[in-house]
Design an enzyme around this catalytic site. Structure first.
Site, PDB file in Angstrom:
ATOM      1  N   ASN A 159       0.809  -1.221   0.000  1.00  0.00           N
ATOM      2  CA  ASN A 159       0.000   0.000   0.000  1.00  0.00           C
ATOM      3  C   ASN A 159       0.842   1.270   0.000  1.00  0.00           C
ATOM      4  O   ASN A 159       0.362   2.343   0.356  1.00  0.00           O
ATOM      5  CB  ASN A 159      -0.975   0.004   1.186  1.00  0.00           C
ATOM      6  CG  ASN A 159      -0.295  -0.257   2.519  1.00  0.00           C
ATOM      7  OD1 ASN A 159       0.925  -0.351   2.609  1.00  0.00           O
ATOM      8  ND2 ASN A 159      -1.085  -0.382   3.566  1.00  0.00           N
ATOM      9  N   GLN A 200      -3.557   4.001  18.388  1.00  0.00           N
ATOM     10  CA  GLN A 200      -4.623   3.832  17.407  1.00  0.00           C
ATOM     11  C   GLN A 200      -5.533   2.695  17.851  1.00  0.00           C
ATOM     12  O   GLN A 200      -5.040   1.582  18.012  1.00  0.00           O
ATOM     13  CB  GLN A 200      -4.047   3.576  16.015  1.00  0.00           C
ATOM     14  CG  GLN A 200      -3.285   4.778  15.493  1.00  0.00           C
ATOM     15  CD  GLN A 200      -2.918   4.692  14.016  1.00  0.00           C
ATOM     16  OE1 GLN A 200      -2.717   5.704  13.367  1.00  0.00           O
ATOM     17  NE2 GLN A 200      -2.823   3.492  13.476  1.00  0.00           N
TER      18      GLN A 200
END
Length: 399
Positions: free
Chosen positions: A147, A314
């Site tokens: 990615n 996160q």
């Protein structure tokens, strides 16, 4: 039989999609440096579907269960009563994504005596205590390059949205206004600005290539200098330090890994070296920046804007100040999780698992730690150490 725990983010609020905006996804034939896309023996999903959420299961259940393995998929990853912690005691493999990381601290690794491999479905393995993995001879692998280009596109989008003041302008439309003066009082052209990247690896170099047509002045710093031919091609100015780069750049984008030496590299002191009114873009890791220093720089005007796709921890707590600071363009960690990229990192995860269970070598591009030391791409990009400290704060997040 092996037990695999796969930690993924929750399904959409409206439920797992029954249809999609597009019927297919376009994929490159190879990555820019010639590395091939993932090459598993097979996949059990349709490319372009939502694979990164709990119901998507990275497309792994049929493959794993047909080979006699147990797959546990969950989004519950934080706190002593999490599914992850309850299931760790006999897990052989843990898989998670950078966007919803299973923080594999030394304490967690110690609670998993059967653990043999930790896989990042995507790129960036700083949520793993690499030193503890080395000590325990645990293999750490990630789907390198899967990615990278997706993140680079997100960087360019964020640069333009900040410089052109896009988000406030959009909000005036939503509110029913036509407030042109309010929109343009913070809007500039990107053309002719100086833009610099801290690190020019797969993502940073792609960002530089995407920005070249905008007729900006391009700068970079990296511990591995680019070939002279690339510097000439892109008319790059090389800097030997972050301080040298930030003194002259109107836009600074962070594209380096997180490890002990880069933790909080952007802080109250280093921000003083930035040009007043510079823009800072961070799609790398939230912990590269000191949280409160960023807020203060935006409030004082030292930074004209901060756009980030990454946080620490996160997910961030509901009271994280980056949610409410002025002139920001924050998103959840989505830059590398487009449906296009999910096809690649799910396919790469399948390839890694096939190699592991069949006793074949995992390709060097995917290796971070193996045999008790940094290996493959990990030896190039990381240093030994632990960047997971403080991750327990994620438990404070409330949906």
């Amino acid at each position: 039989m092996a037990k695999i725990i796969c930690v993924l983010y929750d399904d959409p609020i409206a439920g797992y999609p029954k249809s999609y905006a597009r019927d297919d996804v376009a994929q490159p034939e190879h990555y820019p440096d010639g590395q091939t896309l993932p090459t598993p023996k097979g996949i059990d999903f349709k490319p372009g579907t939502l694979l990164g959420s709990v119901s998507g299961e990275l497309g792994l259940r049929k493959y794993l269960e047909s080979n006699g393995h147990q797959l546990v998929v969950t989004s519950s990853k934080d706190g002593a009563d999490s599914v992850l912690d309850r299931e760790l005691h006999d897990a052989e493999i843990v898989i998670s994504q950078p966007f919803w990381p299973a923080y594999m601290t030394a304490e967690r690794i110690a609670k998993a005596p059967k653990l043999k491999m930790i896989v990042t479905a995507g790129i960036g393995s700083d949520h793993i205590d690499l030193e503890a993995a080395n000590t325990r001879n645990i293999t750490v692998a990630e789907v390198t390059y899967s990615n990278s280009n997706s993140v680079a596109e997100h960087v360019v989008m964020m640069i333009l949205s900040q410089v052109r003041n896009y988000i406030p302008s959009y909000n005036w439309v939503v509110k029913g206004g036509w407030n042109i003066a309010d929109c343009v009082e913070r809007s500039y052209d990107l053309e002719a600005m100086s833009v610099g990247t801290v690190a020019a690896g797969r993502i940073g170099l792609r960002v530089l290539r995407l920005l070249k047509p905008f007729d900006v002045k391009l700068h970079y710093t990296d511990r591995h200098r680019l070939p002279e031919s690339v510097e000439k091609e892109l008319n790059l100015t090389h800097h030997t330090s972050v301080e040298s780069l930030t003194k002259v750049c109107d836009v600074v984008t962070l594209n380096c890994p997180l490890y002990p030496e880069t933790e909080h590299m952007i802080n109250e002191t280093t921000l003083k070296n930035f040009k007043r009114g510079a823009y800072l873009i961070n799609t790398a890791r939230g912990k590269l920046c000191d949280r409160d220093a960023i807020v203060s720089a935006l409030e004082s005007g030292q930074l004209a804007g901060y756009a980030g796709d990454v946080w620490f921890p996160q997910p961030p707590p509901a009271d994280h100040p980056w949610r409410h600071m002025p002139n920001h363009g924050m998103t959840p960690h989505i830059s590398g999780s487009s449906l296009t990229a999910q096809t690649r990192y799910a396919t790469g995860t399948r390839e890694i698992l096939e190699c592991y269970f069949e006793g074949r070598p995992i390709r060097d591009e995917y290796l971070i730690v193996q045999g008790g030391k940094l290996a493959g791409v990990g030896a190039h990009s990381y240093s030994e150490g632990n960047a997971t400290k403080g991750s327990e704060e994620a438990e404070r997040f409330k949906k």
